[in-house]
Write a protein that holds these residues in place. Structure first.
Motif, PDB file in Angstrom:
ATOM      1  N   ALA A 149       0.828  -1.201   0.000  1.00 49.88           N
ATOM      2  CA  ALA A 149       0.000   0.000   0.000  1.00 49.88           C
ATOM      3  C   ALA A 149       0.865   1.255   0.000  1.00 49.88           C
ATOM      4  O   ALA A 149       0.584   2.216  -0.718  1.00 49.88           O
ATOM      5  N   HIS A 150       1.930   1.229   0.763  1.00 46.98           N
ATOM      6  CA  HIS A 150       2.834   2.378   0.841  1.00 46.98           C
ATOM      7  C   HIS A 150       3.556   2.616  -0.489  1.00 46.98           C
ATOM      8  O   HIS A 150       3.675   3.753  -0.938  1.00 46.98           O
ATOM      9  N   GLY A 151       4.031   1.547  -1.114  1.00 46.77           N
ATOM     10  CA  GLY A 151       4.822   1.680  -2.332  1.00 46.77           C
ATOM     11  C   GLY A 151       4.029   1.902  -3.596  1.00 46.77           C
ATOM     12  O   GLY A 151       4.495   2.549  -4.532  1.00 46.77           O
ATOM     13  N   ILE A 159      -5.772  -4.175  -2.672  1.00 47.74           N
ATOM     14  CA  ILE A 159      -4.674  -5.154  -2.629  1.00 47.74           C
ATOM     15  C   ILE A 159      -5.243  -6.560  -2.570  1.00 47.74           C
ATOM     16  O   ILE A 159      -4.767  -7.467  -3.253  1.00 47.74           O
ATOM     17  N   ALA A 160      -6.274  -6.766  -1.771  1.00 50.73           N
ATOM     18  CA  ALA A 160      -6.890  -8.095  -1.651  1.00 50.73           C
ATOM     19  C   ALA A 160      -7.436  -8.576  -2.998  1.00 50.73           C
ATOM     20  O   ALA A 160      -7.419  -9.772  -3.287  1.00 50.73           O
ATOM     21  N   ARG A 161      -7.920  -7.644  -3.834  1.00 51.07           N
ATOM     22  CA  ARG A 161      -8.480  -8.024  -5.133  1.00 51.07           C
ATOM     23  C   ARG A 161      -7.425  -8.154  -6.232  1.00 51.07           C
ATOM     24  O   ARG A 161      -7.538  -9.010  -7.088  1.00 51.07           O
ATOM     25  N   PRO A 168       1.640 -14.815   3.544  1.00 48.89           N
ATOM     26  CA  PRO A 168       0.477 -14.169   4.169  1.00 48.89           C
ATOM     27  C   PRO A 168       0.677 -12.651   4.189  1.00 48.89           C
ATOM     28  O   PRO A 168       1.672 -12.164   4.722  1.00 48.89           O
ATOM     29  N   PRO A 169      -0.240 -11.882   3.615  1.00 49.53           N
ATOM     30  CA  PRO A 169      -0.045 -10.435   3.521  1.00 49.53           C
ATOM     31  C   PRO A 169      -0.212  -9.686   4.833  1.00 49.53           C
ATOM     32  O   PRO A 169       0.201  -8.554   4.946  1.00 49.53           O
ATOM     33  N   ASN A 170      -0.818 -10.331   5.842  1.00 47.38           N
ATOM     34  CA  ASN A 170      -1.061  -9.618   7.093  1.00 47.38           C
ATOM     35  C   ASN A 170      -0.130 -10.061   8.226  1.00 47.38           C
ATOM     36  O   ASN A 170      -0.346  -9.705   9.367  1.00 47.38           O
ATOM     37  N   ILE A 180       2.621  -9.963  -7.604  1.00 52.96           N
ATOM     38  CA  ILE A 180       2.158  -9.484  -8.912  1.00 52.96           C
ATOM     39  C   ILE A 180       0.928  -8.617  -8.696  1.00 52.96           C
ATOM     40  O   ILE A 180       0.000  -9.003  -7.972  1.00 52.96           O
ATOM     41  N   ILE A 181       0.941  -7.428  -9.318  1.00 57.30           N
ATOM     42  CA  ILE A 181      -0.229  -6.551  -9.298  1.00 57.30           C
ATOM     43  C   ILE A 181      -0.909  -6.692 -10.648  1.00 57.30           C
ATOM     44  O   ILE A 181      -0.295  -6.443 -11.683  1.00 57.30           O
TER      45      ILE A 181
END
Length: 184
Positions: A149-151, A159-161, A168-170, A180-181
């Protein structure tokens, strides 16, 4: 997934300063301490050594001690390590503060807010999908979703979508990872 090749961008996380310590002061009962100048104190009692890292309270500047070694035989410590303690080596101060065993023993946790920076290259136009590799130069524990989110400027819901990540992202991590975005 798109048939276009991924554009790979490197992100780098670097520590900008040592973290404050969540450590209660015995004098003013505030909750933060700093390493100040990063000094060690070595005390010899016969053939046994005590080694402490001196810390200062952020509010009242009272000096406290974090136990590094307690009553260890002199010969059990390598001579180079003893020299680094005597010379107040900055890298040894950092290693000591970041050692989880010392943090547990002395009942403190590092407060990492404002202690790191993210270096990102410019994003080319129409880069989708975009693959990003994150490299940690220092062991700064961060949540991947907060870092992404910061970058990238993407909200956590987005981000979740849109983000595909293998860890694990959290959960906090200090390990290098990639993600990958995808396009909207």
């Amino acid at each position: 997934m798109s048939s276009r090749p991924h554009i790979v961008l490197p992100w780098t996380v670097r520590r900008t300063r040592l973290p404050l310590l969540n450590l209660r002061c015995v004098a003013c009962h505030s909750g933060h301490a700093t390493t100040g100048d990063g000094r060690f104190r070595v005390n010899a009692n016969g053939k046994l050594l005590d080694v402490w890292l001196l810390v200062n309270c952020v509010h009242c500047d009272r000096t406290g001690k974090l136990t590094v070694h307690d009553r260890v035989p002199v010969r059990s410590l390598p001579p180079a390590l003893l020299n680094d303690y005597s010379a107040n080596s900055p890298s040894l101060v950092a290693r000591t503060l970041l050692d989880p065993a010392i943090a547990r023993r002395n009942r403190f946790t590092p407060a990492w807010d404002g202690c790191w920076e993210l270096h990102t290259p410019p994003v080319p136009e129409d880069p989708w999908p975009l693959q990003i590799t994150v490299t940690f130069h220092d062991p700064v524990p961060l949540r991947p979703e907060r870092l992404i989110a910061h970058g990238s400027g993407i909200s956590r819901n987005e981000i979740a979508r849109r983000v595909k990540i293998d860890i694990p992202p959290n959960r906090r991590t200090t390990q290098d990872f990639s993600f990958i975005i995808n396009p909207r």
